[in-house]
Design a protein around this motif. Structure first.
Motif, PDB file in Angstrom:
ATOM      1  N   GLU A 194       0.520  25.793  27.002  1.00  0.00           N
ATOM      2  CA  GLU A 194       1.759  26.466  27.547  1.00  0.00           C
ATOM      3  C   GLU A 194       1.301  27.204  29.052  1.00  0.00           C
ATOM      4  N   VAL A 195       0.267  27.958  28.957  1.00  0.00           N
ATOM      5  CA  VAL A 195      -0.077  28.444  30.435  1.00  0.00           C
ATOM      6  C   VAL A 195      -0.528  27.563  31.306  1.00  0.00           C
ATOM      7  N   ILE A 196      -1.064  26.287  31.205  1.00  0.00           N
ATOM      8  CA  ILE A 196      -1.628  25.325  32.126  1.00  0.00           C
ATOM      9  C   ILE A 196      -0.553  24.459  32.557  1.00  0.00           C
ATOM     10  N   GLY A 197       0.744  24.612  31.724  1.00  0.00           N
ATOM     11  CA  GLY A 197       1.784  23.835  32.095  1.00  0.00           C
ATOM     12  C   GLY A 197       1.896  22.521  31.596  1.00  0.00           C
ATOM     13  N   ALA A 198       1.277  22.363  30.321  1.00  0.00           N
ATOM     14  CA  ALA A 198       1.208  21.098  29.497  1.00  0.00           C
ATOM     15  C   ALA A 198       1.641  21.137  28.175  1.00  0.00           C
ATOM     16  N   LYS A 199       2.626  22.120  27.880  1.00  0.00           N
ATOM     17  CA  LYS A 199       3.151  22.307  26.509  1.00  0.00           C
ATOM     18  C   LYS A 199       3.743  21.200  26.121  1.00  0.00           C
ATOM     19  N   HIS A 200       4.614  20.362  26.852  1.00  0.00           N
ATOM     20  CA  HIS A 200       5.186  19.137  26.391  1.00  0.00           C
ATOM     21  C   HIS A 200       4.268  17.910  26.092  1.00  0.00           C
ATOM     22  N   LEU A 201       2.895  18.240  26.440  1.00  0.00           N
ATOM     23  CA  LEU A 201       1.944  17.099  25.982  1.00  0.00           C
ATOM     24  C   LEU A 201       0.749  17.891  25.308  1.00  0.00           C
ATOM     25  N   LEU A 202       1.460  18.574  24.294  1.00  0.00           N
ATOM     26  CA  LEU A 202       0.462  19.230  23.277  1.00  0.00           C
ATOM     27  C   LEU A 202      -0.565  18.501  22.678  1.00  0.00           C
ATOM     28  N   THR A 203       0.012  17.559  21.870  1.00  0.00           N
ATOM     29  CA  THR A 203      -0.464  16.618  21.142  1.00  0.00           C
ATOM     30  C   THR A 203      -1.710  15.886  21.871  1.00  0.00           C
ATOM     31  N   ASP A 204      -1.498  15.210  23.167  1.00  0.00           N
ATOM     32  CA  ASP A 204      -2.320  14.468  23.801  1.00  0.00           C
ATOM     33  C   ASP A 204      -3.422  15.420  24.156  1.00  0.00           C
ATOM     34  N   PHE A 205      -2.964  16.541  24.631  1.00  0.00           N
ATOM     35  CA  PHE A 205      -4.099  17.588  25.061  1.00  0.00           C
ATOM     36  C   PHE A 205      -5.118  18.020  23.983  1.00  0.00           C
ATOM     37  N   THR A 206      -4.550  18.112  22.743  1.00  0.00           N
ATOM     38  CA  THR A 206      -5.385  18.529  21.741  1.00  0.00           C
ATOM     39  C   THR A 206      -6.334  17.449  21.160  1.00  0.00           C
ATOM     40  N   VAL A 207      -5.744  16.278  20.993  1.00  0.00           N
ATOM     41  CA  VAL A 207      -6.257  14.931  20.733  1.00  0.00           C
ATOM     42  C   VAL A 207      -7.362  14.777  21.672  1.00  0.00           C
ATOM     43  N   ALA A 208      -7.276  14.785  22.890  1.00  0.00           N
ATOM     44  CA  ALA A 208      -8.566  14.715  23.881  1.00  0.00           C
ATOM     45  C   ALA A 208      -9.318  15.695  23.860  1.00  0.00           C
ATOM     46  N   LEU A 209      -9.140  16.943  23.587  1.00  0.00           N
ATOM     47  CA  LEU A 209      -9.796  18.353  23.674  1.00  0.00           C
ATOM     48  C   LEU A 209     -10.728  18.084  22.547  1.00  0.00           C
ATOM     49  N   ASP A 210     -10.227  17.360  21.412  1.00  0.00           N
ATOM     50  CA  ASP A 210     -11.157  17.597  20.327  1.00  0.00           C
ATOM     51  C   ASP A 210     -12.238  16.387  20.204  1.00  0.00           C
ATOM     52  N   LYS A 211     -12.423  15.525  21.212  1.00  0.00           N
ATOM     53  CA  LYS A 211     -13.269  14.794  21.633  1.00  0.00           C
ATOM     54  C   LYS A 211     -14.391  15.106  22.428  1.00  0.00           C
ATOM     55  N   LEU A 212     -14.461  16.314  22.621  1.00  0.00           N
ATOM     56  CA  LEU A 212     -15.499  16.850  23.699  1.00  0.00           C
ATOM     57  C   LEU A 212     -16.933  16.475  23.226  1.00  0.00           C
ATOM     58  N   ASP A 213     -17.284  16.871  22.059  1.00  0.00           N
ATOM     59  CA  ASP A 213     -18.568  16.651  21.408  1.00  0.00           C
ATOM     60  C   ASP A 213     -18.821  15.094  21.396  1.00  0.00           C
ATOM     61  N   LYS A 214     -18.017  14.096  21.542  1.00  0.00           N
ATOM     62  CA  LYS A 214     -18.125  12.757  21.373  1.00  0.00           C
ATOM     63  C   LYS A 214     -18.181  12.143  22.742  1.00  0.00           C
ATOM     64  N   ILE A 215     -17.215  12.352  23.598  1.00  0.00           N
ATOM     65  CA  ILE A 215     -17.118  11.437  24.782  1.00  0.00           C
ATOM     66  C   ILE A 215     -17.442  12.723  26.082  1.00  0.00           C
ATOM     67  N   GLY A 216     -17.823  13.851  25.782  1.00  0.00           N
ATOM     68  CA  GLY A 216     -18.181  14.550  26.974  1.00  0.00           C
ATOM     69  C   GLY A 216     -16.986  15.113  27.984  1.00  0.00           C
ATOM     70  N   GLU A 217     -17.324  16.188  28.765  1.00  0.00           N
ATOM     71  CA  GLU A 217     -16.266  16.764  29.293  1.00  0.00           C
ATOM     72  C   GLU A 217     -15.439  15.693  30.354  1.00  0.00           C
ATOM     73  N   GLU A 218     -16.393  14.912  31.134  1.00  0.00           N
ATOM     74  CA  GLU A 218     -15.701  13.915  31.768  1.00  0.00           C
ATOM     75  C   GLU A 218     -14.598  12.958  31.236  1.00  0.00           C
TER      76      GLU A 218
END
Length: 458
Positions: A194-218
């Motif tokens: 919400e605060v970064i302005g991506a609330k309408h893409l919450l699922t895409d945001f969380t699915v990508a974030l959940d992969k941090l330990d697998k694919i790294g920050e970039e």
């Protein structure tokens, strides 16, 4: 020449030695489920396809094994659908059932169907196999067991505390010390979106974030961009990738970031209460840690989410996970039934215990005593003795045929039997039996009609 048989990728055969170890894990987990007041249920291995589809997000739906309808299923497909060659249109026509993807959605279906028979809050545990059309790799299989514990009908945060304690109790009993119990909150993730302005893409945001330990920050940033999340939004979320400090420090940082988000602030308050309660109660061998990148990637979570990391130095993914799903039963028509649950990754726990050498040595012993077979009356007396030993809880057996002694003793060695009993003609005449300790080679004679002295040595 007959073709050598094989099994599908991602599945396994289990030897007796492997099953003994697996059952050790099953029994340990089941014991603690029962100590915490959970009751067992079972559900079918396959469900109606519409029960499962749409409950796990787009990625999860692709991994569901569909079951073809029986009979000539193709003849029932209209020409337009068939010629379109679109799996999304064709699949519902030829498949009405699917193998279960997890145990949580079938449990929600169970609660709705049996709601008038249950006493709420209902605490259930379930240990059954599930199937996923995933790419097989170390610790990831297409057929594997899940061990779930869930509570429905109570929205108290004490349930989350209890599930954290349950994890800690099981891993302590398995001597698997040093695991990390990671926690986060979906409302915190929603607040961030919400605060970064991506609330309408919450699922895409969380699915990508959940992969941090697998694919790294970039890799995460690239996936977010590919999903349509703006660069400015990703830049605002960047501090999440390097959040550090104690649990309290991280919560304070997040509280400042989410001060303008009502939902995010509520998630922080709930997570703070859970952490403070667990700290007051203490954990035996596990560490509780906030991981703000933890998202679990499943649409049905609404509150606290959990993931369990093995001890440091073990190259293995999560060995458990779960979270709160405040309206999972709502998808089946039963509204406002709060639930929270966790799952143990039995197969990965097995691999971790194996790697760390934590299985008890006694598990290697599938037989305590083997009686050699001399045939005739000697074999009959040996079988009588075997019966007496079994009645006291000793795992005993008689070699089935009067083979050469060398062959029988080799069998005992291969089975790692610690004691071999001989009743030959001389022992029969003396009303005795001879026990050989297979570890040190020593032999001892005992009266045949009173094996108690031998039992006291075991």
């Amino acid at each position: 020449m007959a073709k050598k048989p094989s099994i599908p990728k991602g599945t396994r055969d289990f030897s007796p030695a492997e099953l003994i170890k697996r059952n050790y894990i099953f029994d340990t987990v089941k014991k603690h489920f029962q100590l915490f007041g959970f009751q067992p249920i079972e559900t079918p291995s396959f469900e109606n396809l519409d029960t499962l589809m749409g409950k796990y997000g787009e990625e999860g739906d692709r991994l569901i094994f569909k079951i073809l309808n029986s009979g000539d299923y193709i003849s029932k497909v209209d020409d337009v659908t068939y010629s379109s060659k679109k799996s999304s249109s064709l699949t519902p026509k030829i498949s009405e059932k699917a193998l279960r993807y997890d145990l949580t959605v079938p449990f929600a279906r169970y609660v709705v169907m049996h709601q008038n028979e249950l006493d709420f809050p209902f605490k259930r545990y379930q240990i059954q196999p599930v199937w996923r059309a995933d790419r097989p790799q170390k610790g990831r299989f297409r057929e594997f067991y899940q061990c779930d514990a869930d509570v429905v009908g109570a929205n108290s945060l004490l349930q989350e505390v209890e599930l954290i304690q349950l994890y800690d109790s099981v891993f302590t009993d398995l001597q698997l010390h040093g695991v990390t119990l990671k926690v986060n909150h979906r409302k915190i993730l929603s607040g961030i979106a919400e605060v970064i302005g991506a609330k309408h893409l919450l699922t895409d945001f969380t699915v990508a974030l959940d992969k941090l330990d697998k694919i790294g920050e970039e890799g995460v940033k690239k996936e977010m961009l590919d999903k349509g999340i703006h660069e400015n939004a990703i830049a605002l979320a960047a501090p999440l990738f390097s959040l550090s400090g104690s649990n309290t420090d991280q919560l304070d940082t997040l509280a400042a970031l989410l001060k303008d988000s009502e939902e995010g602030s509520k998630g922080i308050a709930e997570l703070r209460e859970i952490l403070q309660t667990v700290e007051a109660l203490g954990l035996r061998s596990s560490t509780l840690a906030i991981d703000v990148t933890l998202a679990r990637g499943l649409n049905y979570y609404t509150g606290t989410i959990f993931e369990v990391a093995p001890p440091k130095g073990v190259a293995m993914g999560s060995i458990g996970g779960g979270g709160r799903y405040d309206d999972l039963t709502g998808i089946f028509g039963l509204k406002e039934v709060s639930g929270v649950g966790i799952s143990f990754g039995l197969d990965r726990i097995y691999l971790v215990l194996e790697e760390l050498g934590l299985f008890p040595k006694a598990l290697q012993r599938s037989l305590d005593v083997l009686c050699v077979n001399f045939g005739g009356q000697e074999a009959l007396e040996a079988l009588k003795l075997v019966g007496k030993l079994r009645s006291t809880g000793i795992k005993a057996d008689l070699y089935p045929i009067a083979a050469k002694m060398q062959k029988q003793f080799k069998y005992a060695n291969n089975r790692k039997v610690p004691y071999v009993i001989s009743i030959g003609a001389q022992e029969l005449a003396d009303n005795s039996f001879v026990v050989k300790n297979m570890v040190n080679g020593e032999q001892q004679t005992y009266p045949l009609d009173n094996p108690q002295a031998f039992l006291e040595t075991l």
